[in-house]
Design a protein around this motif. Structure first.
Motif, PDB file in Angstrom:
ATOM      1  N   THR A 159      -6.364   5.951   0.015  1.00 38.40           N
ATOM      2  CA  THR A 159      -6.194   6.370   1.406  1.00 38.40           C
ATOM      3  C   THR A 159      -7.474   6.213   2.217  1.00 38.40           C
ATOM      4  OG1 THR A 159      -6.627   8.670   0.781  1.00 38.40           O
ATOM      5  CG2 THR A 159      -4.323   7.986   0.928  1.00 38.40           C
ATOM      6  N   ILE A 206      -5.506   8.381  -5.537  1.00 37.69           N
ATOM      7  CA  ILE A 206      -4.834   8.536  -4.244  1.00 37.69           C
ATOM      8  C   ILE A 206      -5.860   8.628  -3.118  1.00 37.69           C
ATOM      9  CG2 ILE A 206      -3.440  10.116  -2.847  1.00 37.69           C
ATOM     10  CD1 ILE A 206      -1.807  10.712  -5.367  1.00 37.69           C
ATOM     11  N   THR A 207      -6.908   9.414  -3.313  1.00 33.12           N
ATOM     12  CA  THR A 207      -7.916   9.537  -2.259  1.00 33.12           C
ATOM     13  C   THR A 207      -8.681   8.234  -2.051  1.00 33.12           C
ATOM     14  OG1 THR A 207      -9.480  10.474  -3.839  1.00 33.12           O
ATOM     15  CG2 THR A 207      -8.241  12.011  -2.476  1.00 33.12           C
ATOM     16  N   ARG A 247       0.826  -1.206   0.000  1.00 30.09           N
ATOM     17  CA  ARG A 247       0.000   0.000   0.000  1.00 30.09           C
ATOM     18  C   ARG A 247       0.862   1.258   0.000  1.00 30.09           C
ATOM     19  NH1 ARG A 247      -5.459   0.455   2.814  1.00 30.09           N
ATOM     20  NH2 ARG A 247      -5.819   2.670   2.985  1.00 30.09           N
ATOM     21  N   THR A 259      -3.844  16.645 -13.010  1.00 34.54           N
ATOM     22  CA  THR A 259      -3.583  15.529 -12.097  1.00 34.54           C
ATOM     23  C   THR A 259      -4.868  15.009 -11.468  1.00 34.54           C
ATOM     24  OG1 THR A 259      -3.233  17.026 -10.244  1.00 34.54           O
ATOM     25  CG2 THR A 259      -1.290  16.425 -11.523  1.00 34.54           C
ATOM     26  N   VAL A 266      -5.133  11.060 -11.060  1.00 33.15           N
ATOM     27  CA  VAL A 266      -4.188  10.529 -10.082  1.00 33.15           C
ATOM     28  C   VAL A 266      -4.629  10.926  -8.677  1.00 33.15           C
ATOM     29  CG1 VAL A 266      -1.783  10.507  -9.344  1.00 33.15           C
ATOM     30  CG2 VAL A 266      -2.314  10.586 -11.767  1.00 33.15           C
ATOM     31  N   ASP A 267      -5.110  12.152  -8.515  1.00 32.84           N
ATOM     32  CA  ASP A 267      -5.612  12.601  -7.215  1.00 32.84           C
ATOM     33  C   ASP A 267      -6.786  11.747  -6.750  1.00 32.84           C
ATOM     34  OD1 ASP A 267      -3.738  14.622  -7.141  1.00 32.84           O
ATOM     35  OD2 ASP A 267      -5.104  16.124  -7.979  1.00 32.84           O
ATOM     36  N   LEU A 324       1.184   4.147  -2.997  1.00 30.51           N
ATOM     37  CA  LEU A 324       0.997   5.578  -2.731  1.00 30.51           C
ATOM     38  C   LEU A 324       2.214   6.396  -3.149  1.00 30.51           C
ATOM     39  CD1 LEU A 324      -0.882   5.572   0.680  1.00 30.51           C
ATOM     40  CD2 LEU A 324      -1.732   6.341  -1.529  1.00 30.51           C
ATOM     41  N   HIS A 325       3.419   5.898  -2.870  1.00 30.45           N
ATOM     42  CA  HIS A 325       4.628   6.611  -3.283  1.00 30.45           C
ATOM     43  C   HIS A 325       4.716   6.711  -4.805  1.00 30.45           C
ATOM     44  CE1 HIS A 325       6.592   7.409   0.508  1.00 30.45           C
ATOM     45  NE2 HIS A 325       6.387   6.148   0.902  1.00 30.45           N
ATOM     46  N   LEU A 350       2.197   6.710  -6.943  1.00 23.95           N
ATOM     47  CA  LEU A 350       1.185   7.656  -7.408  1.00 23.95           C
ATOM     48  C   LEU A 350       1.586   9.100  -7.120  1.00 23.95           C
ATOM     49  CD1 LEU A 350      -2.052   5.753  -6.394  1.00 23.95           C
ATOM     50  CD2 LEU A 350      -1.292   6.267  -8.714  1.00 23.95           C
ATOM     51  N   ILE A 351       2.193   9.331  -5.974  1.00 22.23           N
ATOM     52  CA  ILE A 351       2.643  10.689  -5.645  1.00 22.23           C
ATOM     53  C   ILE A 351       3.754  11.129  -6.585  1.00 22.23           C
ATOM     54  CG2 ILE A 351       3.809  12.065  -3.867  1.00 22.23           C
ATOM     55  CD1 ILE A 351       2.144  10.422  -1.810  1.00 22.23           C
ATOM     56  N   ARG A 394       2.158  12.004  -9.843  1.00 22.62           N
ATOM     57  CA  ARG A 394       1.480  13.299  -9.712  1.00 22.62           C
ATOM     58  C   ARG A 394       2.482  14.445  -9.814  1.00 22.62           C
ATOM     59  NH1 ARG A 394       0.179  16.904  -5.664  1.00 22.62           N
ATOM     60  NH2 ARG A 394      -1.822  17.913  -5.924  1.00 22.62           N
TER      61      ARG A 394
END
Length: 59
Positions: A47, A43-44, A15, A36, A39-40, A19-20, A22-23, A26
């Motif tokens: 999370t 990410i949401t 997980r 973005t 991708v945002d 996340l890393h 995807l960031i 972005r």
């Protein structure tokens, strides 16, 4: 039309790695001046996703 649900079993480390990634994606899109939004959204969703525990029984 029915919406489909997909479930992915991830460990905590997987997980974090997702996340890393995807960031980083972005940040690259921001450097290029591109949108973005997608991708945002992913990410949401990651999370806010519930973490469920389950037991695998072997017979």
């Amino acid at each position: 039309m029915k919406s489909r649900y997909y479930y992915i079993n991830l460990t905590d480390q997987e997980r974090v790695n997702i996340l890393h990634s995807l960031i980083n994606k972005r940040n690259k899109l921001i450097e290029q001046g591109r949108y973005t939004d997608l991708v945002d959204e992913v990410i949401t969703k990651i999370t806010k996703a519930k973490q469920r525990t389950f037991i695998i029984k072997t017979i």
